[in-house]
Scaffold this active site. Structure first.
Site, PDB file in Angstrom:
ATOM      1  N   HIS A  16       0.831  -1.198   0.000  1.00 15.46           N
ATOM      2  CA  HIS A  16       0.000   0.000   0.000  1.00 15.46           C
ATOM      3  C   HIS A  16       0.872   1.258   0.000  1.00 15.46           C
ATOM      4  O   HIS A  16       2.088   1.203   0.128  1.00 15.46           O
ATOM      5  CB  HIS A  16      -0.985   0.016   1.193  1.00 15.46           C
ATOM      6  CG  HIS A  16      -0.373   0.305   2.522  1.00 15.46           C
ATOM      7  ND1 HIS A  16      -1.110   0.639   3.624  1.00 15.46           N
ATOM      8  CD2 HIS A  16       0.919   0.292   2.943  1.00 15.46           C
ATOM      9  CE1 HIS A  16      -0.313   0.831   4.654  1.00 15.46           C
ATOM     10  NE2 HIS A  16       0.922   0.630   4.273  1.00 15.46           N
ATOM     11  N   CYS A  35       5.757   5.884   4.415  1.00 12.43           N
ATOM     12  CA  CYS A  35       4.513   5.262   3.934  1.00 12.43           C
ATOM     13  C   CYS A  35       3.969   5.987   2.704  1.00 12.43           C
ATOM     14  O   CYS A  35       3.088   5.471   2.027  1.00 12.43           O
ATOM     15  CB  CYS A  35       3.463   5.242   5.035  1.00 12.43           C
ATOM     16  SG  CYS A  35       3.903   4.117   6.355  1.00 12.43           S
ATOM     17  N   HIS A  41       4.916  -0.045  -0.524  1.00 16.24           N
ATOM     18  CA  HIS A  41       5.691  -0.937   0.348  1.00 16.24           C
ATOM     19  C   HIS A  41       4.719  -1.968   0.896  1.00 16.24           C
ATOM     20  O   HIS A  41       3.504  -1.782   0.841  1.00 16.24           O
ATOM     21  CB  HIS A  41       6.361  -0.143   1.481  1.00 16.24           C
ATOM     22  CG  HIS A  41       5.370   0.490   2.410  1.00 16.24           C
ATOM     23  ND1 HIS A  41       4.770   1.694   2.145  1.00 16.24           N
ATOM     24  CD2 HIS A  41       4.837   0.058   3.562  1.00 16.24           C
ATOM     25  CE1 HIS A  41       3.918   1.981   3.110  1.00 16.24           C
ATOM     26  NE2 HIS A  41       3.924   1.001   3.978  1.00 16.24           N
ATOM     27  N   HIS A  43       3.284  -5.104   3.714  1.00 16.91           N
ATOM     28  CA  HIS A  43       3.135  -5.546   5.107  1.00 16.91           C
ATOM     29  C   HIS A  43       2.678  -6.994   5.126  1.00 16.91           C
ATOM     30  O   HIS A  43       1.983  -7.452   4.204  1.00 16.91           O
ATOM     31  CB  HIS A  43       2.074  -4.715   5.834  1.00 16.91           C
ATOM     32  CG  HIS A  43       2.488  -3.313   6.101  1.00 16.91           C
ATOM     33  ND1 HIS A  43       3.341  -2.958   7.113  1.00 16.91           N
ATOM     34  CD2 HIS A  43       2.160  -2.157   5.470  1.00 16.91           C
ATOM     35  CE1 HIS A  43       3.519  -1.654   7.106  1.00 16.91           C
ATOM     36  NE2 HIS A  43       2.815  -1.132   6.112  1.00 16.91           N
ATOM     37  N   ASP A  81      -4.917 -10.651  -0.587  1.00 19.08           N
ATOM     38  CA  ASP A  81      -3.611 -11.300  -0.461  1.00 19.08           C
ATOM     39  C   ASP A  81      -2.784 -11.135  -1.735  1.00 19.08           C
ATOM     40  O   ASP A  81      -3.273 -11.392  -2.841  1.00 19.08           O
ATOM     41  CB  ASP A  81      -3.793 -12.783  -0.136  1.00 19.08           C
ATOM     42  CG  ASP A  81      -2.475 -13.447   0.245  1.00 19.08           C
ATOM     43  OD1 ASP A  81      -1.635 -12.785   0.876  1.00 19.08           O
ATOM     44  OD2 ASP A  81      -2.293 -14.625  -0.107  1.00 19.08           O
ATOM     45  N   HIS A  82      -1.527 -10.696  -1.557  1.00 15.26           N
ATOM     46  CA  HIS A  82      -0.609 -10.444  -2.677  1.00 15.26           C
ATOM     47  C   HIS A  82      -1.154  -9.420  -3.658  1.00 15.26           C
ATOM     48  O   HIS A  82      -0.910  -9.492  -4.870  1.00 15.26           O
ATOM     49  CB  HIS A  82      -0.239 -11.759  -3.395  1.00 15.26           C
ATOM     50  CG  HIS A  82       0.726 -12.585  -2.603  1.00 15.26           C
ATOM     51  ND1 HIS A  82       0.348 -13.258  -1.461  1.00 15.26           N
ATOM     52  CD2 HIS A  82       2.045 -12.818  -2.758  1.00 15.26           C
ATOM     53  CE1 HIS A  82       1.396 -13.877  -0.968  1.00 15.26           C
ATOM     54  NE2 HIS A  82       2.446 -13.625  -1.710  1.00 15.26           N
ATOM     55  N   GLU A 126      -0.811  -4.709  11.633  1.00 14.42           N
ATOM     56  CA  GLU A 126       0.007  -4.291  10.494  1.00 14.42           C
ATOM     57  C   GLU A 126       1.467  -4.678  10.743  1.00 14.42           C
ATOM     58  O   GLU A 126       2.200  -5.026   9.822  1.00 14.42           O
ATOM     59  CB  GLU A 126      -0.127  -2.790  10.266  1.00 14.42           C
ATOM     60  CG  GLU A 126       0.406  -2.336   8.919  1.00 14.42           C
ATOM     61  CD  GLU A 126       0.015  -0.909   8.604  1.00 14.42           C
ATOM     62  OE1 GLU A 126      -0.893  -0.716   7.779  1.00 14.42           O
ATOM     63  OE2 GLU A 126       0.584   0.015   9.206  1.00 14.42           O
TER      64      GLU A 126
HETATM   65 NI    NI Z   1       2.575   0.807   5.521  1.00 16.33          NI
END
Ligand code: NI
Length: 137
Positions: A16, A35, A41, A43, A81-82, A126
């Site tokens: 995100h 961010c 990037h 998580h 997911d992914h 997160e």
């Molecule tokens: Ni983040």
């Protein structure tokens, strides 16, 4: 009848970027730091789904956790997911994919799939140290 809470833990990886398009790049970096990196990037999100209800006298279950797991896989993990949450999902075109907003989105998705006789609570990690919970009791 006694009420019991049952929990299912699930996991997804997603990318995100936190960014407010109404702000300058400088302000975005000032507020969101790394961010706001334009190239996103990732998580490793941990998800906890809590379902509270009365035990069924015939099964002894509140809810079959296999069914809950299938529900989460089908409706949440398959969507997230992914994926790049900003670009690959329909949920964050107008809202920032912060943990706060993601947990609300996941709650709204699952709330529609779980009978109203059950209470639903979602916790989203997160990182090991940063997590959110919705709804607030
Ligand atoms: Ni983040």
């Amino acid at each position: 009848m006694s009420k019991v809470s049952v929990f299912r833990r699930e996991h997804f990886n997603a990318a995100h970027r936190l960014f407010n398009p109404g702000w300058s790049d400088e302000k975005n970096f000032e507020i969101f730091g790394k961010c706001a990196n334009p190239h996103y990037h990732g998580h490793n999100y941990e998800l906890e789904i809590k379902v509270t209800g009365e035990t069924d006298p015939e099964t002894g279950y509140v809810m079959d956790l296999k069914k809950l797991s299938d529900l989460v896989k089908e409706n949440v993990l398959n969507e997230f997911d992914h994926k790049n949450l900003n670009l690959d999902t329909k949920y964050f075109t107008n809202i920032n994919p912060t943990a706060e907003n993601i947990v609300i989105v996941i709650y709204e998705i699952l709330r529609k799939k779980i009978d109203v006789s059950f209470d639903l609570g979602i916790r989203l990690y997160e990182t090991d140290r940063n997590f959110v919970e919705y709804p607030v009791k």
